[in-house]
Design a protein around this motif. Sequence first.
Motif, PDB file in Angstrom:
ATOM      1  N   HIS A 433      -2.925  37.479 -25.668  1.00  0.00           N
ATOM      2  CA  HIS A 433      -2.349  36.286 -25.037  1.00  0.00           C
ATOM      3  C   HIS A 433      -3.411  35.308 -24.542  1.00  0.00           C
ATOM      4  O   HIS A 433      -3.139  34.460 -23.706  1.00  0.00           O
ATOM      5  CB  HIS A 433      -1.426  36.692 -23.878  1.00  0.00           C
ATOM      6  N   THR A 434      -4.621  35.444 -25.042  1.00  0.00           N
ATOM      7  CA  THR A 434      -5.683  34.519 -24.615  1.00  0.00           C
ATOM      8  C   THR A 434      -6.092  33.634 -25.779  1.00  0.00           C
ATOM      9  O   THR A 434      -6.548  34.139 -26.814  1.00  0.00           O
ATOM     10  CB  THR A 434      -6.914  35.318 -24.108  1.00  0.00           C
ATOM     11  N   GLU A 435      -5.892  32.331 -25.611  1.00  0.00           N
ATOM     12  CA  GLU A 435      -6.301  31.364 -26.651  1.00  0.00           C
ATOM     13  C   GLU A 435      -7.774  30.995 -26.475  1.00  0.00           C
ATOM     14  O   GLU A 435      -8.483  30.732 -27.435  1.00  0.00           O
ATOM     15  CB  GLU A 435      -5.439  30.084 -26.553  1.00  0.00           C
ATOM     16  N   ASP A 436      -8.217  30.987 -25.232  1.00  0.00           N
ATOM     17  CA  ASP A 436      -9.573  30.564 -24.887  1.00  0.00           C
ATOM     18  C   ASP A 436     -10.590  31.552 -25.470  1.00  0.00           C
ATOM     19  O   ASP A 436     -10.616  32.728 -25.112  1.00  0.00           O
ATOM     20  CB  ASP A 436      -9.681  30.525 -23.346  1.00  0.00           C
ATOM     21  N   GLU A 437     -11.441  31.039 -26.377  1.00  0.00           N
ATOM     22  CA  GLU A 437     -12.399  31.920 -27.063  1.00  0.00           C
ATOM     23  C   GLU A 437     -13.403  32.543 -26.096  1.00  0.00           C
ATOM     24  O   GLU A 437     -13.786  33.700 -26.230  1.00  0.00           O
ATOM     25  CB  GLU A 437     -13.134  31.144 -28.157  1.00  0.00           C
ATOM     26  N   LYS A 438     -13.783  31.771 -25.097  1.00  0.00           N
ATOM     27  CA  LYS A 438     -14.740  32.277 -24.111  1.00  0.00           C
ATOM     28  C   LYS A 438     -14.138  33.449 -23.329  1.00  0.00           C
ATOM     29  O   LYS A 438     -14.787  34.467 -23.095  1.00  0.00           O
ATOM     30  CB  LYS A 438     -15.110  31.130 -23.147  1.00  0.00           C
ATOM     31  N   MET A 439     -12.864  33.282 -22.953  1.00  0.00           N
ATOM     32  CA  MET A 439     -12.168  34.334 -22.217  1.00  0.00           C
ATOM     33  C   MET A 439     -12.014  35.572 -23.090  1.00  0.00           C
ATOM     34  O   MET A 439     -12.179  36.706 -22.629  1.00  0.00           O
ATOM     35  CB  MET A 439     -10.785  33.829 -21.763  1.00  0.00           C
ATOM     36  N   LYS A 440     -11.707  35.340 -24.376  1.00  0.00           N
ATOM     37  CA  LYS A 440     -11.546  36.465 -25.309  1.00  0.00           C
ATOM     38  C   LYS A 440     -12.842  37.263 -25.394  1.00  0.00           C
ATOM     39  O   LYS A 440     -12.849  38.491 -25.357  1.00  0.00           O
ATOM     40  CB  LYS A 440     -11.154  35.912 -26.690  1.00  0.00           C
ATOM     41  N   LYS A 441     -13.949  36.531 -25.476  1.00  0.00           N
ATOM     42  CA  LYS A 441     -15.255  37.189 -25.576  1.00  0.00           C
ATOM     43  C   LYS A 441     -15.549  37.968 -24.291  1.00  0.00           C
ATOM     44  O   LYS A 441     -16.073  39.088 -24.325  1.00  0.00           O
ATOM     45  CB  LYS A 441     -16.337  36.134 -25.840  1.00  0.00           C
TER      46      LYS A 441
END
Length: 595
Positions: A433-441
């Motif tokens: 549910h995370t679109e933000d690539e930075k958050m995903k990383k």
Amino acid sequence: MTTYKSRKDVPVSETWNLADIYEELSQWEADLQSVEERTQKLKAFDGNINDAQSLYDYLILSEETGYTYKKLYVYTMFQVDLDTRDTKAQSLQDRAKQLGVKLSSATSFFMPFLLSLDESTLKGYIKEVKGLTYFEEDLLESYRYKKHVLPKEKEEVLSELGEALSAPSNTFGMINNADIKFGDVTTKDGETVELTRGMYSKLIEDDNREVRQEAYKAYYKPYVQLNNTIASTLSSAIKNNVTLSKMRHYPSALEKSLFSDMVPKEVYDNLIEATKANIEPLHRYTKIRKQTLGLDELRQYDLNVPLVKDVKEEISFDEAYETMLKSLAPLGEEYVETLKGFKEKRYFDVRETPGKRSGAYNLGLYGVHPFVLLNHQDDLDSLFTLVHECGHAMHSWYSSNHQPQISAGYSIFVAEVASTVNEVLLIRYLLKHTEDEKMKKHLLNHFIDSFRGTLFTQVMFSEFEKITHEKAEKGEPLNAEVFNEVYETIFREFNGDEIVFDEEVKYGWSRIPHFYRPFYVYKYATGYASAIQIADQLLEGKPETLENYLTFLKSGSSDYPLELLQATGVDLTKPEPIRNALAIFGELVDEFSNL
């Protein structure tokens, strides 16, 4: 982040309701008196159990007394944990502890007596008095211990020596919690403050490398200074364990520890061998860490700093709870609805307050409900801690509601499965549910580091315990030099050549309290590997997977841990669950690298 200077400031809804155990102290006093009296009655059975009825009378009285004792002891423990400075709570706990010693001493005759009975006589008793069938499994299980139980007089002596034998552990606890001072460090704001353990865990993740280095050096300094003293306490603890294992006729201290769970030695060896054979992704991750941080030399104080900057978000307790409930949807409606009610009923003590015990735990009190202690900091780590402890709490709830008291408790071996399944479901939910690539990383980094801490580090500790106990069994010396050498060798093997080793690395063993509870940490690693497999199968949505898993949560200790896990499809007698978990770790490292 909400901080409170006093417990009085914390909203009532975020505190435990200990009236669920005792509404007033007079009830606690009455129970204390009652256990005191029943302890004398239990003692009077010594030499007087001579038929089926007297055996049944003893067992019923023993179970009732044990239940009341646990309730009154836990009540005092909670009071102390909420404020460790509270002398009234401490004195209540001391009274409970003294009573515990009396109770243990009064019942120490029973195991030698039981094992002196012929098995056919016992089976005859069980047929004669119907109520004994409730105790049948436990009574017959005791015969497994027959060759490990000493004559009555020796058992009494060992019972009396209980406090003396736990002295190394208590001494280390005093050194580690009360006496060690870490000195002052400078924060990134230039402020000089006294280093505490809680602060160290924050500073070792600081972006500023000088802050990390200073905290690291200050943290290890007292352990280096007290190296010989701590080596003496650990050496005594290991030798005590080895001596007791020999006295009780176990082939080794390791096999003594595995005996109660019926875990073959191969499971322990498998875990270490399979992990070391699949260590390459961990070494690869270390290289990625060095590159990402842009360092010429990677050192131990660089291993915990998050690799993705500026993604700290504030997550209130209410928000964390909502996210948790959504992420655990694969566990079914009943699970989620039940957990929802825990918050309304005040099963949590949420906030950090002066004097409160650090960390987090769940304690399921049979006949009452689970109690979860937190020190919630409104961040991502606190969300994971909440989800982890709720895994334990729901395990307690299911077992207590589906098992009789005798089999409602569950072993540590399976406990870590329930908590880690929840963590894996949470991380998979957040990644999805995370679109933000930075958050995903950042989340992948969190998952990888959690894997490293719960699986690789615990396997490393497990190997350290195995080698040091084997040395004691061969009569080889155990001292600071030996511990340092064993620990450094294993640390190097696990962490690879990318790390430049500071002098402090080899002293790492001296700060680990788990080593005073021997051969225990491997269960974190087997639990983690099992949970990875179960969680990923749950996410596939197969109804039988959920059904099998919920049955596992309801099973308490109604079977041996390996059998309970096999019912979920995890077979730890084979290396596959460990290999599969390590393959997933490799995939996570690849995914992180590609991002």
